[in-house]
Design an enzyme around this catalytic site. Sequence first.
Site, PDB file in Angstrom:
ATOM      1  N   ARG A  29       0.836  -1.214   0.000  1.00 42.99           N
ATOM      2  CA  ARG A  29       0.000   0.000   0.000  1.00 42.99           C
ATOM      3  C   ARG A  29       0.864   1.255   0.000  1.00 42.99           C
ATOM      4  O   ARG A  29       0.564   2.220  -0.703  1.00 42.99           O
ATOM      5  CB  ARG A  29      -0.964   0.009   1.194  1.00 42.99           C
ATOM      6  CG  ARG A  29      -2.068  -1.031   1.072  1.00 42.99           C
ATOM      7  CD  ARG A  29      -2.970  -1.027   2.285  1.00 42.99           C
ATOM      8  NE  ARG A  29      -2.184  -1.310   3.482  1.00 42.99           N
ATOM      9  CZ  ARG A  29      -2.423  -0.809   4.692  1.00 42.99           C
ATOM     10  NH1 ARG A  29      -3.432   0.014   4.889  1.00 42.99           N
ATOM     11  NH2 ARG A  29      -1.666  -1.130   5.717  1.00 42.99           N
ATOM     12  N   ASN A  47      -6.411  -2.543   2.575  1.00 40.94           N
ATOM     13  CA  ASN A  47      -6.389  -3.993   2.756  1.00 40.94           C
ATOM     14  C   ASN A  47      -7.812  -4.519   2.859  1.00 40.94           C
ATOM     15  O   ASN A  47      -8.654  -3.922   3.529  1.00 40.94           O
ATOM     16  CB  ASN A  47      -5.635  -4.374   4.031  1.00 40.94           C
ATOM     17  CG  ASN A  47      -4.140  -4.270   3.885  1.00 40.94           C
ATOM     18  OD1 ASN A  47      -3.605  -4.250   2.786  1.00 40.94           O
ATOM     19  ND2 ASN A  47      -3.446  -4.209   5.007  1.00 40.94           N
TER      20      ASN A  47
END
Length: 100
Positions: A29, A47
């Site tokens: 990320r 997520n």
Amino acid sequence: MSESPHDHAGDPVRLSAWVHGHVQGVGFRWWTRSRALESGLTGYARNAPDGRVHVIAEGPRERCERLLELLRSGTTPGRVSLVVESWEPARGDLTGFEER
């Protein structure tokens, strides 16, 4: 990729990309956020409970397509096995690019 007669190169779009593989707990990320900010995109990388990462990016189609290429490039943290994308017109409701 679906395109309509209303898609124009300069019109902002919204990319939704579900990234499958070993992509959680490996800096994926953060890496995605860095690439998106370098491209001037807004959105987020989040997520999912099932191990995927959901990437939403808004901006010019060409820049979103470049981010998509990077997600599939094999140079990301972890290991990407599949990226499932969808496109729609930008909503304009995002600022910056966040890790969620």
